[in-house]
Write a protein that holds these residues in place. Structure first.
Motif, PDB file in Angstrom:
ATOM      1  N   LEU A  31      20.052  14.654 -36.278  1.00 30.42           N
ATOM      2  CA  LEU A  31      19.306  14.233 -37.167  1.00 30.42           C
ATOM      3  C   LEU A  31      19.477  12.727 -37.956  1.00 30.42           C
ATOM      4  N   GLU A  32      18.794  11.909 -38.023  1.00 36.32           N
ATOM      5  CA  GLU A  32      18.997  11.116 -39.152  1.00 36.32           C
ATOM      6  C   GLU A  32      17.851  10.697 -40.193  1.00 36.32           C
ATOM      7  N   LEU A  33      17.602  10.124 -40.659  1.00 37.85           N
ATOM      8  CA  LEU A  33      17.596  10.628 -42.133  1.00 37.85           C
ATOM      9  C   LEU A  33      17.130   9.001 -43.484  1.00 37.85           C
ATOM     10  N   VAL A  34      16.160   8.261 -43.036  1.00 36.77           N
ATOM     11  CA  VAL A  34      15.784   7.197 -43.736  1.00 36.77           C
ATOM     12  C   VAL A  34      15.586   7.365 -45.149  1.00 36.77           C
ATOM     13  N   PRO A  35      16.180   6.509 -46.298  1.00 36.49           N
ATOM     14  CA  PRO A  35      15.832   6.397 -47.715  1.00 36.49           C
ATOM     15  C   PRO A  35      14.337   5.864 -47.482  1.00 36.49           C
ATOM     16  N   PRO A  36      13.523   6.060 -49.049  1.00 34.25           N
ATOM     17  CA  PRO A  36      11.891   5.629 -49.269  1.00 34.25           C
ATOM     18  C   PRO A  36      13.183   3.688 -49.496  1.00 34.25           C
ATOM     19  N   ALA A  66      11.765  21.507 -37.894  1.00 30.37           N
ATOM     20  CA  ALA A  66      10.530  22.297 -39.120  1.00 30.37           C
ATOM     21  C   ALA A  66      11.558  21.335 -40.462  1.00 30.37           C
ATOM     22  N   GLY A  67      13.179  22.395 -40.431  1.00 30.75           N
ATOM     23  CA  GLY A  67      13.810  22.586 -41.784  1.00 30.75           C
ATOM     24  C   GLY A  67      13.583  20.419 -42.426  1.00 30.75           C
ATOM     25  N   ALA A  68      13.783  19.970 -41.561  1.00 30.51           N
ATOM     26  CA  ALA A  68      14.115  18.548 -41.533  1.00 30.51           C
ATOM     27  C   ALA A  68      12.516  18.266 -42.398  1.00 30.51           C
ATOM     28  N   GLY A  69      11.297  18.762 -42.119  1.00 27.89           N
ATOM     29  CA  GLY A  69      10.433  18.597 -42.914  1.00 27.89           C
ATOM     30  C   GLY A  69      10.372  18.901 -43.566  1.00 27.89           C
ATOM     31  N   VAL A  70      10.549  20.435 -43.983  1.00 27.98           N
ATOM     32  CA  VAL A  70      10.467  20.743 -45.397  1.00 27.98           C
ATOM     33  C   VAL A  70      11.534  19.877 -46.560  1.00 27.98           C
ATOM     34  N   LEU A  71      13.003  18.901 -45.893  1.00 30.74           N
ATOM     35  CA  LEU A  71      14.081  18.931 -46.334  1.00 30.74           C
ATOM     36  C   LEU A  71      13.200  17.042 -47.491  1.00 30.74           C
ATOM     37  N   VAL A  72      12.466  16.327 -46.253  1.00 33.18           N
ATOM     38  CA  VAL A  72      11.932  15.097 -46.957  1.00 33.18           C
ATOM     39  C   VAL A  72      10.545  15.173 -47.333  1.00 33.18           C
ATOM     40  N   SER A  92      12.150   9.653 -44.953  1.00 39.10           N
ATOM     41  CA  SER A  92      11.688  10.082 -43.095  1.00 39.10           C
ATOM     42  C   SER A  92      12.895  10.370 -42.116  1.00 39.10           C
ATOM     43  N   VAL A  93      12.378  11.091 -41.827  1.00 35.57           N
ATOM     44  CA  VAL A  93      13.492  11.593 -40.564  1.00 35.57           C
ATOM     45  C   VAL A  93      13.186  10.757 -39.099  1.00 35.57           C
TER      46      VAL A  93
END
Length: 109
Positions: free
Chosen positions: A6-11, A72-78, A88-89
């Motif tokens: 999983l990779e997440l990028v901040p705005p 789906a869970g990561a979508g709820v987080l972001v 963003s995922v």
């Protein structure tokens, strides 16, 4: 158990510096995600200059089910109102080295 990357990028913010979120709090969020038919049993989260990278180990009925549940869970987080709203995922997929049982080869490369 399935390993999902999983990779997440901040705005970006007005002054050009990204909003910060620590690896520890994000790991805690991942471990508590309510996932349909899957569960995050362990997560390793690392911070880098562009955001956060994680490998989540999930129990699920299949690799695809684990991938979909975490996506789906990561979508709820972001998503709007989520604890990482605006992030963003950029990746949520099976780790191919683990999926192929070749994690030892990855450690050598």
């Amino acid at each position: 158990m399935y390993a999902i990357r999983l990779e997440l990028v901040p705005p970006p913010v007005a002054d050009g510096c990204p909003e910060a979120a620590g690896a520890g709090p994000v790991r805690a969020l991942l471990l508590r995600l309510p996932l349909d038919g899957a569960r995050v049993c362990h997560a390793r989260v690392r911070e880098d200059g562009s955001g956060l990278g994680a490998v989540c180990f999930l129990t699920a009925s299949s690799l695809l089910a684990a991938e979909w549940a975490l996506r789906a869970g990561a979508g709820v987080l972001v998503g709007p109102g989520g604890p990482l709203a605006g992030w963003s995922v950029v990746r949520c997929e099976a780790d191919p080295w683990f999926a192929l049982g070749r994690w030892q080869d990855r450690a050598r490369s």
